[in-house]
Enzyme design. Structure first.
Site, PDB file in Angstrom:
ATOM      1  N   GLN A 128      36.797  44.716  42.616  1.00 45.40           N
ATOM      2  CA  GLN A 128      37.707  43.730  42.037  1.00 45.40           C
ATOM      3  C   GLN A 128      39.143  43.932  42.471  1.00 45.40           C
ATOM      4  OE1 GLN A 128      38.634  45.211  37.628  1.00 45.40           O
ATOM      5  NE2 GLN A 128      36.433  45.314  38.075  1.00 45.40           N
TER       6      GLN A 128
ATOM      7  N   HIS B  80      43.377  42.564  41.052  1.00 46.22           N
ATOM      8  CA  HIS B  80      44.161  41.946  39.991  1.00 46.22           C
ATOM      9  C   HIS B  80      45.361  41.231  40.606  1.00 46.22           C
ATOM     10  CE1 HIS B  80      41.673  44.280  37.365  1.00 46.22           C
ATOM     11  NE2 HIS B  80      42.132  45.414  37.842  1.00 46.22           N
TER      12      HIS B  80
ATOM     13  N   GLU C 107      47.149  49.130  36.861  1.00 48.24           N
ATOM     14  CA  GLU C 107      46.468  50.125  36.044  1.00 48.24           C
ATOM     15  C   GLU C 107      46.514  51.505  36.680  1.00 48.24           C
ATOM     16  OE1 GLU C 107      42.824  47.878  35.871  1.00 48.24           O
ATOM     17  OE2 GLU C 107      41.849  49.171  37.342  1.00 48.24           O
TER      18      GLU C 107
ATOM     19  N   HIS D 148      39.340  47.530  44.542  1.00 55.34           N
ATOM     20  CA  HIS D 148      38.917  48.845  44.068  1.00 55.34           C
ATOM     21  C   HIS D 148      37.629  48.727  43.268  1.00 55.34           C
ATOM     22  CE1 HIS D 148      41.390  47.117  40.822  1.00 55.34           C
ATOM     23  NE2 HIS D 148      40.607  47.790  39.979  1.00 55.34           N
TER      24      HIS D 148
ATOM     25  N   ARG E 179      36.806  39.137  41.108  1.00 53.55           N
ATOM     26  CA  ARG E 179      35.754  40.021  41.590  1.00 53.55           C
ATOM     27  C   ARG E 179      35.371  39.711  43.031  1.00 53.55           C
ATOM     28  NH1 ARG E 179      35.155  38.886  36.284  1.00 53.55           N
ATOM     29  NH2 ARG E 179      35.007  40.701  34.906  1.00 53.55           N
TER      30      ARG E 179
END
Length: 389
Positions: free
Chosen positions: A92, A94, A129, A251, A270
């Site tokens: 996926q 972001h 993240e 990642h 995804r």
């Protein structure tokens, strides 16, 4: 301060034992994937005063501090998790903040329901993240050098992979990665399934560096993401090491236990290793086709004993304290909201009152409102999630 009761999410890829062992409870026999600590509406932590998201909504300044509300609005800007991967997660990426805002606005205008599987943007926020390993932790992060990816595929000696190998060796780096990922994701899945199966069998025979791809294929035997994974850097984190994942970086986590902190968002695009919706055009718009080594972070110690994981983001800040039994108490009072999680030992938190404070044993967590007097004592390791000053 408030002791937290947290929701554990039973996603299929979760470990059946890692989170129960951390919490000191018997395994349920089902996967336990993520323990959420925070005020995300999907699974807010519960306190003796009520759900944390409701406490923040009722009095954001008291809970978050005036400066945090001014910067991020009346919401806890981070989500803290314990993540236990027993099987690979989806591959996926972001979006960045501008992409998230534009994508959310477009889908709202189009009237796409939030529970529609075609919905990409659940909110107008980005989702950088950080994952920090508690056990050896394996994953994939960022594009590797196209020549290395070509060598990985070529070693499998699968005829139908040779066009990808040639593309990776013939083009400039970013163009090569874009062209090959596009070809993999837009190929006919039924036709590509045979290639994935052949590649998986070859990876199992070769072993060594190819073992990870065989393991991924065991869980996703015909998924194009098995081939896409070969374009990425394999990463192994030792306990205490961390990995920062910025916008547009593809990642996937493969296995291991870690603590994860992220901006409080649910926006995921995804690439594969999932039965869920893959929006190829939007994914290709968001992915950054930039090869490079993933930067493994190690904490930087300060004079106070706080070990900080330095990241280029404001919504969250992760650090830890590794305390000996005879260490002097540490003042954790801060103008920002905090969540404290003990991962081993026997610790204690004291506030400004005359009571005995709270014990903080392995697996336990607390929320500390902004500005509240907090002192940490005892032996053990505690992670501190808060907002960058």
């Amino acid at each position: 301060m408030d002791r937290l009761v947290n929701t554990v999410r039973p996603y299929a890829w979760g470990s059946t034992t890692a989170i129960p062992e951390l919490l000191g409870v018997a395994p349920s026999g089902t996967p336990q994937a993520e323990m959420w600590m925070g005020a995300h509406p999907g699974a807010p932590s519960r306190t003796g005063r009520g759900p944390l998201d409701e406490l923040v909504a009722e009095d954001p300044v008291s809970e978050l501090g005036r400066a945090t509300v001014a910067r991020f609005g009346p919401r806890l800007p981070f989500l803290f998790k314990v993540l236990a991967a027993g099987a690979p997660l989806s591959l996926q990426v972001h979006p960045d903040l501008d992409q998230a805002r534009a994508g959310y606005a477009a889908e709202e205008a189009a009237g796409i329901p939030f529970d529609d599987p075609r919905r990409n943007y659940k909110d107008p926020h980005h989702k950088p993240e950080l994952i920090c390993a508690l056990t050896p932790f394996h994953g994939l992060c960022g594009f590797r050098d196209p020549a290395e990816a070509a060598d990985t595929m070529a070693a499998l000696d699968v005829d139908s992979l040779k066009p990808y190998v040639d593309l990776l060796r013939a083009h400039p780096e970013e163009a090569a990665l874009r062209e090959v990922l596009t070809a993999i994701l837009t190929a006919d899945h039924a036709e590509l399934a045979h290639t994935v199966t052949e590649a998986a069998h070859a990876a199992a025979r070769l072993g060594g560096a190819h073992t990870a791809y065989a393991r991924i294929a065991h869980h996703f035997p015909t998924d194009p993401g098995v081939l896409a994974a070969m374009l990425l850097n394999p990463v192994t984190l030792q306990p205490g090491e961390a990995l920062y994942l910025g916008a547009g970086v593809p990642h996937a986590y493969i296995d291991g236990l870690g603590v994860e902190i992220m901006a409080n968002s649910d926006n995921v695009l995804r690439c594969g290793l999932t039965p869920k919706h893959v929006d190829v055009p939007e994914l290709l718009r968001v992915v950054r086709f930039e090869p490079g080594e993933p930067g493994i972070l190690r904490p930087e110690a300060s004079a106070s004993g706080e070990e900080v994981y330095d990241t280029p983001i404001d919504e969250f800040r992760l650090s830890r304290y590794v305390r000996a039994a005879d260490a002097a108490p540490t003042d954790l009072t801060a103008p920002t909201p905090q969540i404290l999680l003990a991962v081993d030992g026997a610790l204690r938190l004291r506030g400004a009152g005359a009571d005995g404070g709270l014990s903080l044993d392995q697996g336990e967590s607390v929320f500390v409102p902004a500005g509240e007097k907090t002192e940490l004592s005892g032996r053990g390791t505690v992670f501190r999630a808060t907002v960058a000053a």
